[in-house]
Motif scaffolding. Structure first.
Motif, PDB file in Angstrom:
ATOM      1  N   VAL A 220     -11.170   6.519  -7.437  1.00 11.21           N
ATOM      2  CA  VAL A 220     -11.607   5.123  -7.488  1.00 11.21           C
ATOM      3  C   VAL A 220     -10.461   4.191  -7.132  1.00 11.21           C
ATOM      4  CG1 VAL A 220     -12.399   3.269  -9.003  1.00 11.21           C
ATOM      5  CG2 VAL A 220     -13.468   5.515  -9.141  1.00 11.21           C
ATOM      6  N   LEU A 221      -9.313   4.354  -7.776  1.00 14.68           N
ATOM      7  CA  LEU A 221      -8.170   3.491  -7.502  1.00 14.68           C
ATOM      8  C   LEU A 221      -7.600   3.762  -6.110  1.00 14.68           C
ATOM      9  CD1 LEU A 221      -6.345   3.466 -10.961  1.00 14.68           C
ATOM     10  CD2 LEU A 221      -7.982   1.823 -10.025  1.00 14.68           C
ATOM     11  N   GLY A 222      -7.692   5.011  -5.646  1.00 22.98           N
ATOM     12  CA  GLY A 222      -7.241   5.329  -4.297  1.00 22.98           C
ATOM     13  C   GLY A 222      -8.040   4.585  -3.242  1.00 22.98           C
ATOM     14  N   VAL A 223      -9.358   4.505  -3.442  1.00 30.49           N
ATOM     15  CA  VAL A 223     -10.224   3.794  -2.494  1.00 30.49           C
ATOM     16  C   VAL A 223      -9.979   2.290  -2.564  1.00 30.49           C
ATOM     17  CG1 VAL A 223     -12.618   3.196  -1.961  1.00 30.49           C
ATOM     18  CG2 VAL A 223     -12.009   5.567  -2.439  1.00 30.49           C
ATOM     19  N   LEU A 224      -9.921   1.742  -3.774  1.00 28.41           N
ATOM     20  CA  LEU A 224      -9.825   0.291  -3.931  1.00 28.41           C
ATOM     21  C   LEU A 224      -8.431  -0.242  -3.602  1.00 28.41           C
ATOM     22  CD1 LEU A 224     -11.909  -0.238  -7.197  1.00 28.41           C
ATOM     23  CD2 LEU A 224     -12.668  -0.414  -4.831  1.00 28.41           C
ATOM     24  N   TRP A 225      -7.387   0.514  -3.901  1.00 24.98           N
ATOM     25  CA  TRP A 225      -6.025   0.048  -3.658  1.00 24.98           C
ATOM     26  C   TRP A 225      -5.510   0.395  -2.265  1.00 24.98           C
ATOM     27  CZ3 TRP A 225      -3.038   1.575  -8.762  1.00 24.98           C
ATOM     28  CH2 TRP A 225      -3.341   0.630  -9.760  1.00 24.98           C
ATOM     29  N   LEU A 226      -5.705   1.668  -1.896  1.00 25.04           N
ATOM     30  CA  LEU A 226      -5.065   2.178  -0.685  1.00 25.04           C
ATOM     31  C   LEU A 226      -6.042   2.421   0.456  1.00 25.04           C
ATOM     32  CD1 LEU A 226      -2.789   4.828  -2.469  1.00 25.04           C
ATOM     33  CD2 LEU A 226      -2.183   2.482  -1.852  1.00 25.04           C
ATOM     34  N   ASN A 227      -7.335   2.188   0.193  1.00 23.33           N
ATOM     35  CA  ASN A 227      -8.387   2.498   1.164  1.00 23.33           C
ATOM     36  C   ASN A 227      -8.317   3.958   1.598  1.00 23.33           C
ATOM     37  OD1 ASN A 227     -10.663   1.740   2.684  1.00 23.33           O
ATOM     38  ND2 ASN A 227      -9.429   1.458   4.526  1.00 23.33           N
ATOM     39  N   HIS A 228      -7.911   4.815   0.667  1.00 21.47           N
ATOM     40  CA  HIS A 228      -7.841   6.256   0.926  1.00 21.47           C
ATOM     41  C   HIS A 228      -9.218   6.855   0.627  1.00 21.47           C
ATOM     42  CE1 HIS A 228      -6.048  10.199   1.412  1.00 21.47           C
ATOM     43  NE2 HIS A 228      -6.611  10.579   0.274  1.00 21.47           N
TER      44      HIS A 228
END
Length: 319
Positions: free
Chosen positions: A79-87
């Protein structure tokens, strides 16, 4: 014959149409994640550290806290990877593993709530035999049974995910992997994977709920037979925290189910938001509920977080 492109990674999705606001959206989610980790982690540490809490009721509470921590730590990285890093990319093995743990822990939570209902039933129905019925060994067996039931029941559908070819769009609808999302991308007969989870829900989650309700009917019947009003209120008060946790868990389950089944015309953002509520609200609220409603937990947490220099001062003012 379908072209098997299963080596292509899946693509996770944050909040469609709100990509520019992802970092702002991540802030309340980050606060919720930190609160969940601190709240449930504190409960686990307190129950392990405080010998006054080495009782069956608190052992089951520790199982609930560990389950909530597990759900949080399973979903938080992606979740944080998608929202922060667009990973957004996630490999098939990692995705299937995440789905397995998410669904397994959901079943575990239902089973732990059932075990806690049994604990309250024994405590009120047979208070003199409480510790002899719910020995440490028996509590451990109940916990092991709850975990084994969930682990084994979810395994068949996850194993089948590894065998499916995926040749359609590889874009999932959440920032974490769910079984119901993955099978939409499969180019194969997924009838078993569609029907089996329904059977699991009816055979376990709903059955757990009905047994919990039945146990509380018996508890109320026992409490109403107590002559003294103070003793009656005291007995019911020991169940308040558990009842609140049950309402929180099953309300989110019903809400999520209702949105997915009957909210076809509801914006997709609402579906995603409801999923986050389902995964974050119970783990966030459970420590809060027990901290407010259970005196032993509240006292232990105050002692745990009190500053070292303030403890002698508190003890002096007590005289």
């Amino acid at each position: 014959m379908w072209l098997n492109t299963s080596t292509t990674p899946f693509m996770l999705t944050g909040f469609p149409g709100l990509e520019k606001a992802h970092r702002w959206i991540s802030l309340p989610l980050l606060v919720a994640y930190i609160s969940i980790i601190l709240g449930n982690g504190s409960l686990l540490f307190l129950i392990r550290d405080d010998h006054n809490l080495h009782e069956p009721m608190y052992y089951f509470l520790a199982m609930l806290a560990a389950t909530d921590l597990g759900v949080t730590l399973t979903t938080m990285p992606t979740v944080l990877g998608v929202l922060w890093l667009n990973h957004r990319e996630i490999g098939h093995g990692a995705c299937f593993s995440q789905a397995y743990f998410i669904h397994t822990l959901s079943i575990v939570e239902s089973g732990v709530l059932l075990a806690m209902a049994y604990d309250r039933f024994v405590a009120i129905r047979n208070p003199l035999k409480y510790t002899t019925i719910l020995t440490d060994n028996r509590v451990m067996k109940i916990g092991t049974g709850v975990l084994a039931r969930a682990s084994l029941s979810i395994m068949p559908i996850i194993i089948r995910l590894h065998r499916f070819p995926y040749c359609r769009s590889h874009t999932l609808s959440h920032a974490f992997c769910l079984h119901q999302d993955i099978i939409k991308l499969a180019c194969a007969d997924v009838t078993f994977n569609r029907l089996y989870p329904v059977v699991v829900v009816f055979a376990m989650v709903l059955l757990d709920f009905f047994i919990i309700v039945f146990s509380y009917v018996l508890i109320l019947k026992t409490v109403m037979g107590i002559a003294a009003g103070d003793e009656r209120a005291k007995a019911l008060n020991t169940c308040v925290s558990h009842v609140c946790c049950i309402l929180v868990f099953y309300t989110t389950v019903v809400g999520l189910t209702f949105i997915h089944r009957f909210g076809k015309h509801v914006p997709h953002v609402v579906h995603i938001t409801m999923s986050y509520i389902y995964f974050l609200f119970p783990p966030f609220m459970n420590p809060v509920i027990y901290s407010i409603k259970t005196k032993q937990i509240r006292t232990g947490l105050l002692r745990l977080f009190s500053l070292p220099y303030s403890r002698p001062r508190l003890s002096l003012t007590a005289f």
